[in-house]
Design a protein around this motif. Structure first.
Motif, PDB file in Angstrom:
ATOM      1  N   ASN A 111     -32.335  -3.565  11.037  1.00  0.00           N
ATOM      2  CA  ASN A 111     -31.346  -4.920  10.685  1.00  0.00           C
ATOM      3  C   ASN A 111     -31.269  -6.160  11.895  1.00  0.00           C
ATOM      4  O   ASN A 111     -31.622  -7.335  11.523  1.00  0.00           O
ATOM      5  CB  ASN A 111     -30.201  -4.415  10.234  1.00  0.00           C
ATOM      6  N   THR A 112     -31.207  -5.757  12.978  1.00  0.00           N
ATOM      7  CA  THR A 112     -31.070  -6.653  14.106  1.00  0.00           C
ATOM      8  C   THR A 112     -32.343  -7.294  14.036  1.00  0.00           C
ATOM      9  O   THR A 112     -32.837  -8.449  14.179  1.00  0.00           O
ATOM     10  CB  THR A 112     -30.679  -6.335  15.352  1.00  0.00           C
ATOM     11  N   GLY A 113     -33.700  -6.362  13.973  1.00  0.00           N
ATOM     12  CA  GLY A 113     -34.789  -6.965  14.432  1.00  0.00           C
ATOM     13  C   GLY A 113     -35.330  -7.793  13.197  1.00  0.00           C
ATOM     14  O   GLY A 113     -35.865  -8.784  13.525  1.00  0.00           O
ATOM     15  N   ILE A 136     -25.166  -8.643  10.873  1.00  0.00           N
ATOM     16  CA  ILE A 136     -24.428  -9.763  11.610  1.00  0.00           C
ATOM     17  C   ILE A 136     -24.921 -10.080  12.853  1.00  0.00           C
ATOM     18  O   ILE A 136     -25.404 -11.251  13.147  1.00  0.00           O
ATOM     19  CB  ILE A 136     -23.014  -9.545  11.451  1.00  0.00           C
ATOM     20  N   ASP A 137     -25.292  -8.895  13.591  1.00  0.00           N
ATOM     21  CA  ASP A 137     -25.682  -8.937  14.974  1.00  0.00           C
ATOM     22  C   ASP A 137     -27.110  -9.960  15.030  1.00  0.00           C
ATOM     23  O   ASP A 137     -27.320 -10.687  15.851  1.00  0.00           O
ATOM     24  CB  ASP A 137     -25.786  -7.717  15.594  1.00  0.00           C
ATOM     25  N   GLY A 138     -28.027  -9.349  14.034  1.00  0.00           N
ATOM     26  CA  GLY A 138     -29.193 -10.052  14.005  1.00  0.00           C
ATOM     27  C   GLY A 138     -29.070 -11.495  13.352  1.00  0.00           C
ATOM     28  O   GLY A 138     -29.965 -12.360  14.112  1.00  0.00           O
ATOM     29  N   GLN A 143     -32.797 -17.878  15.234  1.00  0.00           N
ATOM     30  CA  GLN A 143     -32.866 -19.438  15.323  1.00  0.00           C
ATOM     31  C   GLN A 143     -32.238 -19.989  14.112  1.00  0.00           C
ATOM     32  O   GLN A 143     -32.002 -21.399  14.351  1.00  0.00           O
ATOM     33  CB  GLN A 143     -34.054 -19.672  15.557  1.00  0.00           C
ATOM     34  N   GLY A 144     -32.025 -19.489  13.367  1.00  0.00           N
ATOM     35  CA  GLY A 144     -31.480 -19.981  11.954  1.00  0.00           C
ATOM     36  C   GLY A 144     -29.959 -20.016  11.737  1.00  0.00           C
ATOM     37  O   GLY A 144     -29.343 -19.684  12.639  1.00  0.00           O
ATOM     38  N   LYS A 145     -29.599 -20.911  10.674  1.00  0.00           N
ATOM     39  CA  LYS A 145     -28.190 -21.086  10.384  1.00  0.00           C
ATOM     40  C   LYS A 145     -27.803 -19.750   9.272  1.00  0.00           C
ATOM     41  O   LYS A 145     -28.580 -19.563   8.591  1.00  0.00           O
ATOM     42  CB  LYS A 145     -27.819 -22.381   9.603  1.00  0.00           C
ATOM     43  N   ARG A 263     -38.175  -7.980  18.030  1.00  0.00           N
ATOM     44  CA  ARG A 263     -37.895  -7.478  19.463  1.00  0.00           C
ATOM     45  C   ARG A 263     -37.553  -6.089  19.553  1.00  0.00           C
ATOM     46  O   ARG A 263     -38.070  -5.394  20.116  1.00  0.00           O
ATOM     47  CB  ARG A 263     -37.207  -8.519  20.358  1.00  0.00           C
ATOM     48  N   SER A 264     -36.644  -5.676  18.361  1.00  0.00           N
ATOM     49  CA  SER A 264     -36.299  -4.367  18.497  1.00  0.00           C
ATOM     50  C   SER A 264     -37.384  -3.463  18.168  1.00  0.00           C
ATOM     51  O   SER A 264     -37.136  -1.935  18.614  1.00  0.00           O
ATOM     52  CB  SER A 264     -35.089  -4.140  17.750  1.00  0.00           C
TER      53      SER A 264
END
Length: 371
Positions: A111-113, A136-138, A143-145, A263-264
């Motif tokens: 999910n973060t990735g 949420i962390d992701g 870089q988005g809103k 990255r994850s």
């Protein structure tokens, strides 16, 4: 130098927020043990009773022998990939009728990735207010809103889409299918309508539905026959499958993008080959045998007022929630207090998590205690 950390911990303890790792002695597919005390485990995500199941483990080891190692020693983009990884990815792609699949080390990694990389500069994400912390962390790393619509409120989602979609290049809608702390189910059909109307990419997290819902255990999307309308579908192996890891399946261009940008995935040592082999073996050999048991579990949940196998008992106050867990412990039930920030302030709860091994009779006294 460390006083600030002690002060924060003290503040958490004063509000019944302090968390500690539980020291239990062993688990099996139904119970958890603290010394000689045996308790019915109502806090596990072991939905099909496959984790900590000695019979299942012995059967798997007998089937595969010493074929797989216990360490990969590298990320998959280096030397940490073997044929079994691709075999599992191809199996999942075939089951979901998707173009490609990518494995991750956990649902959190997935999910973060995904949400941190899919949303580029000039893009936007719309997510449910009660989405999992990993998403949420992701979003915060992207870089988005991002905007969060009111929980399971399709009018709230459409108002945001109507107001904001035109201001961004790509738009992504992200939701869980079965919400991990509330046990309710997202309105996927309406979300799909809005995805099409406003030209969005749709990502569905089926972490708590994979292995539980649908004829093949593929999740809510299978149950509703909407798999083809979902661009990226996420599932985890650490819950119903009784293993470890996660996957995302969908459009090949998006999977290739994640291989290059998530990255994850890029910077994580791959899970051990034996773990990947175990997951593949479970999906092939155990999932097809669970349909009747899964339906029985969901029938019990329905009688307890829940849409899914996750049943929240909302108490509200932190201390009262902790006290109720203690009472249940004394009566042979293992539950955990779920408190902020995991859930919104004032909604502390006991999260009862059913498994296929739990019967109605097991829960009779629990219902009497909780009232």
């Amino acid at each position: 130098m460390y006083e600030i950390y002690s002060d924060i911990l003290g503040e958490l303890e004063s509000h019944s927020h302090l968390r500690k790792i539980k020291d239990f002695t062993k688990k099996d597919e139904k119970y958890i043990y603290f010394g000689e005390k045996r308790l019915l485990n109502l806090s596990s995500n072991n939905y099909l009773g496959l984790a900590d199941n000695r019979r299942v483990t012995e059967e798997f080891i007998k089937a595969v022998g010493g074929k797989y190692s216990f360490g990969s020693a590298s990320a998959r983009l280096l030397t940490g990939s073997l044929p079994v990884y691709k075999e599992l990815e191809e199996l999942l792609a075939k089951l979901y009728n998707k173009e490609a699949t990518l494995l991750f080390n956990s649902g959190y990694h997935a999910n973060t990735g995904i949400s941190s990389s899919i949303a580029q500069k000039g893009d936007v994400i719309f997510s449910d207010k009660l989405i999992h912390a990993s998403i949420i962390d992701g979003m915060q790393l992207s870089q988005g809103k991002f905007f969060r619509y009111l929980h399971n409120d399709m009018q709230s989602l459409e108002k945001l889409l109507e107001r904001e979609r035109k201001n961004y290049k790509n738009a992504i809608i992200i939701t869980e299918s079965v919400f991990s702390m509330d046990g309710d189910i997202a309105d996927l059909k309406t979300i799909i309508e809005l995805k099409k109307k406003y030209n969005c990419i749709l990502i569905i997290d089926e972490a708590h539905a994979f292995g539980v819902f649908g004829e093949k255990g593929l999740g809510i999307a299978e149950k509703l026959n909407v798999i083809d309308d979902i661009d990226l579908l996420v599932g985890t192996f650490g819950k119903a499958a009784g293993s470890m890891g996660a996957f995302v399946t969908g459009k090949k261009v998006l999977i290739d993008f994640l291989i290059n940008k998530s990255r994850s995935f890029i910077f994580s040592t791959a899970l051990p080959p034996i773990n990947i082999a175990f997951t593949k073996w479970i999906i092939e050999n155990k999932f097809p045998l669970t349909c009747e048991k899964r339906q029985n579990m969901l029938n019990i949940a329905k009688k307890m007022g829940s849409e899914s196998h996750i049943i929240p008992i909302i108490i509200g106050d932190n201390q009262k929630t902790v006290e109720m867990c203690s009472i249940l412990y004394q009566n042979g039930y293992f539950t955990l207090p779920i408190r902020p920030p995991t859930v919104p302030q004032g909604t502390s709860r006991i999260r009862i998590s059913l498994t296929t091994e739990i019967t109605e009779k097991d829960l009779e006294n629990l219902c009497n205690i909780i009232g």
